[in-house]
Each structure stands twice: as C-alpha cells, then as structure tokens.
Motif scaffolding. Structure first.
Motif, PDB file in Angstrom:
ATOM      1  N   GLU A  62     -21.417 -19.582  21.213  1.00  0.00           N
ATOM      2  CA  GLU A  62     -21.085 -18.899  22.473  1.00  0.00           C
ATOM      3  C   GLU A  62     -19.701 -19.318  22.961  1.00  0.00           C
ATOM      4  OE1 GLU A  62     -24.294 -19.202  25.514  1.00  0.00           O
ATOM      5  OE2 GLU A  62     -25.443 -19.992  23.842  1.00  0.00           O
ATOM      6  N   MET A  63     -19.383 -20.606  22.781  1.00  0.00           N
ATOM      7  CA  MET A  63     -18.062 -21.090  23.217  1.00  0.00           C
ATOM      8  C   MET A  63     -16.950 -20.431  22.409  1.00  0.00           C
ATOM      9  SD  MET A  63     -18.335 -23.168  25.771  1.00  0.00           S
ATOM     10  CE  MET A  63     -16.950 -24.304  25.823  1.00  0.00           C
ATOM     11  N   ARG A  64     -17.173 -20.288  21.118  1.00  0.00           N
ATOM     12  CA  ARG A  64     -16.155 -19.625  20.275  1.00  0.00           C
ATOM     13  C   ARG A  64     -15.908 -18.212  20.754  1.00  0.00           C
ATOM     14  NH1 ARG A  64     -15.934 -21.935  14.225  1.00  0.00           N
ATOM     15  NH2 ARG A  64     -14.484 -20.262  13.837  1.00  0.00           N
ATOM     16  N   ALA A  65     -17.006 -17.530  21.133  1.00  0.00           N
ATOM     17  CA  ALA A  65     -16.866 -16.148  21.595  1.00  0.00           C
ATOM     18  C   ALA A  65     -16.086 -16.091  22.912  1.00  0.00           C
ATOM     19  CB  ALA A  65     -18.247 -15.512  21.750  1.00  0.00           C
TER      20      ALA A  65
ATOM     21  N   ILE B 110     -13.944 -18.294  24.112  1.00  0.00           N
ATOM     22  CA  ILE B 110     -12.549 -18.713  23.940  1.00  0.00           C
ATOM     23  C   ILE B 110     -11.775 -17.619  23.191  1.00  0.00           C
ATOM     24  CG2 ILE B 110     -11.028 -20.518  23.029  1.00  0.00           C
ATOM     25  CD1 ILE B 110     -13.426 -22.470  23.309  1.00  0.00           C
ATOM     26  N   GLY B 111     -12.448 -16.986  22.231  1.00  0.00           N
ATOM     27  CA  GLY B 111     -11.816 -15.876  21.518  1.00  0.00           C
ATOM     28  C   GLY B 111     -11.498 -14.721  22.463  1.00  0.00           C
ATOM     29  N   ALA B 112     -12.430 -14.425  23.372  1.00  0.00           N
ATOM     30  CA  ALA B 112     -12.209 -13.312  24.313  1.00  0.00           C
ATOM     31  C   ALA B 112     -11.041 -13.589  25.250  1.00  0.00           C
ATOM     32  CB  ALA B 112     -13.487 -13.066  25.118  1.00  0.00           C
ATOM     33  N   ALA B 113     -10.708 -14.870  25.421  1.00  0.00           N
ATOM     34  CA  ALA B 113      -9.556 -15.221  26.274  1.00  0.00           C
ATOM     35  C   ALA B 113      -8.231 -15.075  25.517  1.00  0.00           C
ATOM     36  CB  ALA B 113      -9.719 -16.654  26.798  1.00  0.00           C
ATOM     37  N   GLY B 114      -8.307 -14.731  24.232  1.00  0.00           N
ATOM     38  CA  GLY B 114      -7.075 -14.462  23.481  1.00  0.00           C
ATOM     39  C   GLY B 114      -6.742 -15.495  22.416  1.00  0.00           C
ATOM     40  N   PHE B 115      -7.668 -16.425  22.169  1.00  0.00           N
ATOM     41  CA  PHE B 115      -7.375 -17.513  21.220  1.00  0.00           C
ATOM     42  C   PHE B 115      -7.999 -17.248  19.849  1.00  0.00           C
ATOM     43  CE2 PHE B 115      -7.131 -19.494  25.419  1.00  0.00           C
ATOM     44  CZ  PHE B 115      -5.903 -20.127  25.337  1.00  0.00           C
ATOM     45  N   GLN B 116      -7.293 -17.744  18.837  1.00  0.00           N
ATOM     46  CA  GLN B 116      -7.771 -17.627  17.459  1.00  0.00           C
ATOM     47  C   GLN B 116      -7.972 -19.040  16.905  1.00  0.00           C
ATOM     48  OE1 GLN B 116      -5.034 -15.365  15.039  1.00  0.00           O
ATOM     49  NE2 GLN B 116      -6.758 -14.088  14.439  1.00  0.00           N
ATOM     50  N   VAL B 117      -9.122 -19.265  16.269  1.00  0.00           N
ATOM     51  CA  VAL B 117      -9.444 -20.617  15.804  1.00  0.00           C
ATOM     52  C   VAL B 117      -8.555 -21.029  14.638  1.00  0.00           C
ATOM     53  CG1 VAL B 117     -11.216 -22.048  14.689  1.00  0.00           C
ATOM     54  CG2 VAL B 117     -11.848 -20.495  16.546  1.00  0.00           C
ATOM     55  N   ARG B 118      -7.927 -22.192  14.775  1.00  0.00           N
ATOM     56  CA  ARG B 118      -7.180 -22.798  13.662  1.00  0.00           C
ATOM     57  C   ARG B 118      -8.041 -23.890  13.027  1.00  0.00           C
ATOM     58  NH1 ARG B 118      -1.387 -25.806  14.484  1.00  0.00           N
ATOM     59  NH2 ARG B 118      -0.674 -23.794  15.294  1.00  0.00           N
ATOM     60  N   ALA B 119      -8.729 -24.655  13.857  1.00  0.00           N
ATOM     61  CA  ALA B 119      -9.655 -25.693  13.353  1.00  0.00           C
ATOM     62  C   ALA B 119     -10.800 -25.812  14.350  1.00  0.00           C
ATOM     63  CB  ALA B 119      -8.929 -27.026  13.227  1.00  0.00           C
ATOM     64  N   TRP B 120     -12.000 -26.003  13.807  1.00  0.00           N
ATOM     65  CA  TRP B 120     -13.198 -26.128  14.669  1.00  0.00           C
ATOM     66  C   TRP B 120     -14.100 -27.152  13.996  1.00  0.00           C
ATOM     67  CZ3 TRP B 120     -14.322 -23.408  19.272  1.00  0.00           C
ATOM     68  CH2 TRP B 120     -15.614 -23.591  19.778  1.00  0.00           C
TER      69      TRP B 120
ATOM     70  N   ARG C 210     -29.281 -32.556  20.662  1.00  0.00           N
ATOM     71  CA  ARG C 210     -29.366 -31.783  21.908  1.00  0.00           C
ATOM     72  C   ARG C 210     -27.955 -31.505  22.444  1.00  0.00           C
ATOM     73  NH1 ARG C 210     -34.705 -32.091  23.886  1.00  0.00           N
ATOM     74  NH2 ARG C 210     -35.930 -33.432  22.530  1.00  0.00           N
ATOM     75  N   ILE C 211     -27.035 -32.438  22.130  1.00  0.00           N
ATOM     76  CA  ILE C 211     -25.630 -32.230  22.495  1.00  0.00           C
ATOM     77  C   ILE C 211     -24.796 -32.493  21.245  1.00  0.00           C
ATOM     78  CG2 ILE C 211     -23.682 -33.080  23.865  1.00  0.00           C
ATOM     79  CD1 ILE C 211     -25.635 -33.798  26.075  1.00  0.00           C
ATOM     80  N   VAL C 212     -23.845 -31.603  20.986  1.00  0.00           N
ATOM     81  CA  VAL C 212     -22.904 -31.824  19.882  1.00  0.00           C
ATOM     82  C   VAL C 212     -21.499 -31.920  20.472  1.00  0.00           C
ATOM     83  CG1 VAL C 212     -24.300 -30.705  18.110  1.00  0.00           C
ATOM     84  CG2 VAL C 212     -22.691 -29.331  19.443  1.00  0.00           C
ATOM     85  N   MET C 213     -20.630 -32.621  19.750  1.00  0.00           N
ATOM     86  CA  MET C 213     -19.249 -32.773  20.223  1.00  0.00           C
ATOM     87  C   MET C 213     -18.331 -31.993  19.293  1.00  0.00           C
ATOM     88  SD  MET C 213     -17.613 -34.278  22.621  1.00  0.00           S
ATOM     89  CE  MET C 213     -18.601 -35.667  23.123  1.00  0.00           C
ATOM     90  N   ILE C 214     -17.553 -31.127  19.888  1.00  0.00           N
ATOM     91  CA  ILE C 214     -16.646 -30.287  19.094  1.00  0.00           C
ATOM     92  C   ILE C 214     -15.193 -30.629  19.427  1.00  0.00           C
ATOM     93  CG2 ILE C 214     -15.877 -27.903  18.640  1.00  0.00           C
ATOM     94  CD1 ILE C 214     -18.734 -28.453  17.598  1.00  0.00           C
ATOM     95  N   GLN C 215     -14.384 -30.749  18.400  1.00  0.00           N
ATOM     96  CA  GLN C 215     -12.926 -30.752  18.575  1.00  0.00           C
ATOM     97  C   GLN C 215     -12.411 -29.464  17.941  1.00  0.00           C
ATOM     98  OE1 GLN C 215     -10.785 -34.186  17.132  1.00  0.00           O
ATOM     99  NE2 GLN C 215     -11.391 -35.434  18.895  1.00  0.00           N
ATOM    100  N   ALA C 216     -11.536 -28.787  18.657  1.00  0.00           N
ATOM    101  CA  ALA C 216     -11.017 -27.519  18.130  1.00  0.00           C
ATOM    102  C   ALA C 216      -9.566 -27.318  18.538  1.00  0.00           C
ATOM    103  CB  ALA C 216     -11.862 -26.356  18.635  1.00  0.00           C
TER     104      ALA C 216
END
Ligand SMILES: C[S@@+](CC[C@H](N)C(=O)[O-])C[C@H]1O[C@@H](n2cnc3c(N)ncnc32)[C@H](O)[C@@H]1O
Length: 273
Positions: A197-200, A202-212, A257-263
């Motif tokens: 959901e976070m990827r979606a 952030i993508g809708a705000a105009g960003f493209q994933v380089r690393a996730w 229950r919680i994961v940590m993401i760096q992107a």
C-alpha cells in the motif's frame, strides 16, 4: 496527531542538558563530543547510526546536496549526513523541544553552517518550492494517517528529478500490532500501512522506486528488543516506559507484525500543485 498532541507525546524539556549529563555519566567528554559519541542519543530510529549510513549509501548522497530531513527529531541523522557525506541539511520537526535541543547539539558539534533546524509540520511543509535535491525521512510518519498528503508534500518541495530516501516501519503480514510501540501507546495514534500500500501511495505522488529493501532483520535497536545503552535516546525520552515498548517491539519484529523498510525513489514526474 496535531502539534499539541505531538509535542505532548514526544517532547521533553531540558533535553540537551539531560543528554549531556547522560553521556557524561557514560564516561564521555561532553566538551569534545563527536558524531559517534552522540549517535546512541540522537539517532531516534531502529538501527541507529548504521541504519542512517546504510540509507545514505543506498541514496548515493554526495557533497553539496541539499537535503530536507522531515521529522528529523534531534538531528542525529542530519548531522551525520552533513559531517560524513558533505550535505547541507534542513531539519523540520513538529516537536519544539527536539528542535531546540537539536540546534544546541548542532552548535556544539560545529555544524551550524551545514545543518539548520526548523519547527514545522510534515503535512504543511513551508520551505519553498523545488528547493531540495533530497527529501529524507526516518521513522517519522507513523503518527500520520494521511500518507497521501504527506508524500504529495514531499514531491512539492523537491526539485524535478529529486530523490526521496525513507526508512519507515510498516504493517507486517501478521496483524494486529502489539502495543505500546515507540510512537504510540495504543492503536489510536498509530497509522502503519503494508509495504504494498505504501508503494502505491508513494508512486501516486510521482515517485518511482529505485531501491526498496526490507531491513527488519538488521535495523534492530532498543525499540525492537535489541540491546541499548542507558544513554540511548529511547531510554532518555521514554524512561521506564521503554521496558514495555521493548517487549512489544520484540514480538512485533519476530512475529512479523511490523517490518522496517528502507527505500530510495526518484521523483519521476512533477506533482500537481
Ligand atoms: C522516532 S522520532 C525520529 C526522529 C528522527 N527522524 C531520527 O531518526 O532520529 C519521530 C519524529 O517524528 C516527529 N514527527 C511526528 N509527526 C510529525 C509531523 N506531523 N511533522 C513533523 N514531525 C513529526 C516527532 O516530533 C519525532 O521527532
């Protein structure tokens, strides 16, 4: 959470003095503090300074880059980006006592020419349009339900082609989260979403994933059941309440229950203004 609730939850008076006294008690010379001496007490996120270094390398930060650190707290990450990567950093945080203590610590480390601290809300960034090469944020969006507005705001304050670097706790595959967590005593003020959901958003705000990257296994610290010294910022701010947070944090991490993401993401298109 509004400004009042944020300050009431996170804020502590006399924080600079408390930090210096705690570091002195741990045997450090507070008149000759280094970035590394201060790191346990001013990097307020899982994984501490090494997580900050990891994200900075992932984002390939270079000298002279203008970085906005949103929810930058006491400024540990900002001072690291300035001192070790040559960046010019503006820290925005809603908690006034963190901004005051952060300014004092930045002066103590001789970095006022490269790090500025401002009181401000991540949801209403008022720092000029297209100003920043990088928007950086570590463990700061958990109290914010309106992620759509948050990430659209990040896009608005960066130059075309700018970079977004985030470290953020997200909802894991097993729910619900066990409370208390570092940022909330109960579910009423905790707003995590799943990585997809976070990827979606952030993508809708105009960003493209380089690393996730899922860094749950390595970004450990006092809040997730890892070891932490008495002069950790988590202990300084949360006091005895940290013990229950550590127990819950360990479960949240081990039970996914919680994961940590760096992107790291590129601003691929200009946001709607
Ligand atoms: C866990 S601390 C992280 C601080 C810093 N990013 C670091 O890693 O050391 C969370 C921070 O988010 C800030 N914060 C929460 N909501 C915010 C908002 N709406 N605008 C700005 N800062 C906010 C808090 O004041 C606090 O400093």
């Amino acid at each position: 959470m509004n400004a009042r609730a944020t300050n009431a939850y996170w804020g502590r008076s006399g924080l600079e003095r408390t930090i210096l006294e705690t570091l002195a008690a741990a045997g450090m010379n507070v008149d000759a503090l280094t970035i590394d001496d201060l790191a346990p007490a001013d990097h307020f996120h899982s994984g501490g300074k090494s997580a900050t270094l990891r994200l900075a390398r992932l984002a390939e930060l270079r000298p002279g880059m203008r970085v906005l650190d949103v929810g930058g707290g006491l400024g540990g990450p900002a001072r690291t980006l300035a001192a070790e990567f040559g960046c010019r950093v503006t820290v925005v945080d809603l908690t006034e006592s963190y901004v005051q203590a952060g300014e004092a610590l930045t002066a103590r480390l001789g970095l006022i020419d490269r790090v500025k601290h401002r009181i401000g809300d991540a949801l209403a960034l008022d720092v000029g349009a297209d100003a920043f090469d990088v928007v950086w944020t570590q463990n700061s969006g958990m109290n914010i339900p309106d992620k759509e507005r948050l990430y659209a705001g990040f896009a608005r304050v960066m130059r075309p082609g700018g970079l977004l670097a985030i470290q953020e706790p997200m909802a894991g595959p097993v729910q619900p989260v066990v409370f208390p967590v570092m940022w909330a005593r109960d579910a009423g003020t905790s707003f995590l979403r799943a990585p997809g959901e976070m990827r979606a958003v952030i993508g809708a705000a105009g960003f493209q994933v380089r690393a996730w990257d899922d860094v749950t296994a390595e970004a450990v610290g006092p809040s997730t059941g890892g070891p932490g010294p008495a002069h950790s910022v988590q202990r300084i701010v949360m006091g005895q309440a940290l013990d229950a947070i550590v127990r819950a944090g360990q479960r949240n991490r081990e039970e996914q229950r919680i994961v940590m993401i760096q992107a790291v993401l590129d601003l691929a298109r200009s946001p709607r203004r």
